[in-house]
Design a protein around this motif. Structure first.
Motif, PDB file in Angstrom:
ATOM      1  N   GLN A  21      -7.151 -40.612  30.185  1.00  0.00           N
ATOM      2  CA  GLN A  21      -6.643 -39.364  29.585  1.00  0.00           C
ATOM      3  C   GLN A  21      -7.456 -39.106  28.324  1.00  0.00           C
ATOM      4  O   GLN A  21      -7.536 -39.966  27.448  1.00  0.00           O
ATOM      5  N   GLY A  27      -6.506 -39.538  19.139  1.00  0.00           N
ATOM      6  CA  GLY A  27      -6.228 -38.408  18.265  1.00  0.00           C
ATOM      7  C   GLY A  27      -4.801 -37.929  18.443  1.00  0.00           C
ATOM      8  O   GLY A  27      -4.191 -38.152  19.478  1.00  0.00           O
ATOM      9  N   GLY A  49      -9.989 -42.725  22.223  1.00  0.00           N
ATOM     10  CA  GLY A  49     -11.380 -43.047  21.937  1.00  0.00           C
ATOM     11  C   GLY A  49     -12.301 -42.989  23.151  1.00  0.00           C
ATOM     12  O   GLY A  49     -13.413 -43.507  23.098  1.00  0.00           O
ATOM     13  N   ALA A  55      -0.244 -30.209  22.245  1.00  0.00           N
ATOM     14  CA  ALA A  55       0.566 -29.103  21.740  1.00  0.00           C
ATOM     15  C   ALA A  55      -0.213 -28.373  20.647  1.00  0.00           C
ATOM     16  O   ALA A  55      -0.711 -29.002  19.726  1.00  0.00           O
ATOM     17  N   PRO A  79      -2.575 -33.497  27.341  1.00  0.00           N
ATOM     18  CA  PRO A  79      -1.767 -32.382  26.843  1.00  0.00           C
ATOM     19  C   PRO A  79      -1.835 -32.391  25.332  1.00  0.00           C
ATOM     20  O   PRO A  79      -1.704 -33.445  24.710  1.00  0.00           O
ATOM     21  N   ASN A 138       3.795 -31.110  29.516  1.00  0.00           N
ATOM     22  CA  ASN A 138       4.113 -32.252  28.633  1.00  0.00           C
ATOM     23  C   ASN A 138       5.104 -31.880  27.527  1.00  0.00           C
ATOM     24  O   ASN A 138       5.014 -30.816  26.923  1.00  0.00           O
ATOM     25  N   GLN A 170      -1.874 -45.805  25.427  1.00  0.00           N
ATOM     26  CA  GLN A 170      -2.465 -45.036  24.320  1.00  0.00           C
ATOM     27  C   GLN A 170      -2.843 -45.969  23.171  1.00  0.00           C
ATOM     28  O   GLN A 170      -1.983 -46.503  22.484  1.00  0.00           O
ATOM     29  N   HIS A 229       5.892 -37.697  25.658  1.00  0.00           N
ATOM     30  CA  HIS A 229       5.410 -38.473  24.525  1.00  0.00           C
ATOM     31  C   HIS A 229       6.640 -38.920  23.757  1.00  0.00           C
ATOM     32  O   HIS A 229       7.615 -38.173  23.683  1.00  0.00           O
ATOM     33  N   GLY A 259      -8.475 -36.473  25.114  1.00  0.00           N
ATOM     34  CA  GLY A 259      -8.025 -35.334  24.322  1.00  0.00           C
ATOM     35  C   GLY A 259      -9.119 -34.735  23.448  1.00  0.00           C
ATOM     36  O   GLY A 259      -9.603 -33.625  23.682  1.00  0.00           O
ATOM     37  N   THR A 260      -9.513 -35.494  22.427  1.00  0.00           N
ATOM     38  CA  THR A 260     -10.416 -34.977  21.397  1.00  0.00           C
ATOM     39  C   THR A 260     -11.672 -34.305  21.965  1.00  0.00           C
ATOM     40  O   THR A 260     -12.097 -33.259  21.464  1.00  0.00           O
TER      41      THR A 260
END
Ligand code: FMN
Length: 358
Positions: free
Chosen positions: A236, A181, A217, A23, A21, A71, A176, A133, A238-239
């Motif tokens: 999970q 990121g 990463g 934002a 997720p 999230n 995490q 988070h 993201g980047t």
């Protein structure tokens, strides 16, 4: 093909891959394409009102019947420190003048921690998963979410946080690492520790009985396979999704990511008041000396908001919060469906090479 099916079974998905997720960066199109690929599609809803949440959920549901994760942030309410507010306003004023932005907004939060009103909005839409988070909401809210059958996830950055989240009812825990990121999800006092994903994942696996999800990463099949070798039940990411066609970030942020390496990133408090990793730019550099004097999260978000928005719209990287993890050098232009297919097939190749011995 997956050596561990606990997370896939818990979330009702085919492949234990979660699109993070994000934002301001995840979109209904992104989450829906991930869900339609048999993974968990997520939406970062932390900056939304209950009405905006409802609209965003409906827009996503119109595109998929797959599993969705909504999230939110559970940050502590900020203190009201007049001196820090004044000092931050004085630091930002030259940037406001340069961009001709007019008056700075009041040093007050404009987005708020998850509360019972938002919990009821989430329950009304019935996603498969709700994630957090910066900790978890209060016990009565967690209980209310759980009694409706929602699965709950949150991020831990240390063993103490993983233990705390498991004890408070988290169904799976995102480990995490510091490479990640965006905002570092630490929330226990004194826990702003710089533990990398490789070291964090096996320690959390040993610490808690619930499935652990590796994050930070990870950007290709090698990183995914490595996460399973470390004992994770899923990942999970993201980047890697930020340079897809379905991304919500401005073009200038995408262009910068496509030419960046992990060494171009750093963590900074300058945008929001909490440490978050992004590509180093003029704003991060020029605010470096103020890092430890800023108003609490999310007041600093309010103050930096007009700078970030105007800079992005003008195509300048100078004041944009260009969130990015350390694996950014692996980013490619793609669409979400192709990216997810590639992640799965690359992982399968690594598993096969290793003889499925993980
Ligand atoms: C642009 C961006 C925005 C993010 N926003 C959120 C968010 O709203 N909520 C959240 O739980 N995590 C957020 N994160 C962190 C991710 O959940 C995840 O920990 C991180 O992306 C994993 O590292 P990676 O970027 O190296 O894949 C964000 C990350 C990025 C890159």
């Amino acid at each position: 093909m997956w050596p561990d099916d606990r997370l896939a079974n818990l979330l009702g998905i085919e492949h234990p891959i979660i699109q993070a997720p994000m934002a301001g960066a995840s979109t209904p199109e992104m989450a829906a394409a991930v869900a339609n690929s048999g993974c968990l599609g997520s939406l970062g809803c932390a900056l939304m009102s209950p009405e905006q949440y409802q609209q965003t959920f409906n827009a996503t549901r119109a595109l998929t019947n797959g599993a969705l994760n909504m999230n939110f942030f559970c940050h502590a309410e900020p203190g009201d420190d007049e001196d820090r507010n004044k000092r931050a306003v004085a630091s930002l004023q030259p940037f406001y003048d340069e961009l001709d932005l007019g008056e700075m907004p009041d040093a007050k939060p404009v987005h708020f921690p998850f509360d019972m009103e938002m919990a009821e909005a989430v329950i009304a839409t019935n996603p498969a998963v709700v994630s957090f988070h910066f900790g978890l909401p209060d016990a009565d809210i967690v209980e209310r979410l759980k009694e409706t059958g929602l699965t709950i996830l949150s991020s831990a950055t240390t063993a103490a946080e993983a233990r705390d989240l498991a004890a408070r009812g988290c169904d799976a825990i995102i480990a995490q690492g510091w490479e990640a990121g965006g905002h570092h999800g630490y929330y226990l006092e004194g826990n702003d520790a710089a533990v990398g994903t490789m070291a964090l994942v096996p320690q959390l696996v040993d610490e808690v009985d619930v499935p652990v999800i590796a994050a930070g990463g990870i950007a290709d099949g090698r990183g995914i396979a490595a996460s399973f070798a470390l004992g994770a039940a899923g990942v999970q990411i993201g980047t890697a999704f930020l340079t897809t066609r379905e991304t919500g970030i401005p073009p200038v942020h995408q262009e910068v990511l496509l030419k960046s390496q992990g060494s171009d990133t750093a963590t900074t408090r300058a945008f929001s008041g909490r440490p978050a990793r992004g590509v180093i730019n003029r704003y991060i550099r020029e605010m470096m000396a103020e890092e430890m004097n800023l108003p609490d999260f999310p007041i600093m978000n309010t103050l930096s908001g007009p700078l970030r928005k105007t800079s992005g719209a003008a195509g300048s990287p100078d004041f944009v919060a260009m969130w990015s993890g350390q694996a950014v050098g692996l980013n490619r232009q793609s669409d979400v469906t192709s990216l997810v297919k590639r992640l799965i097939s690359e992982t399968e190749i690594v598993f096969r090479k290793l003889g499925n011995e993980i």
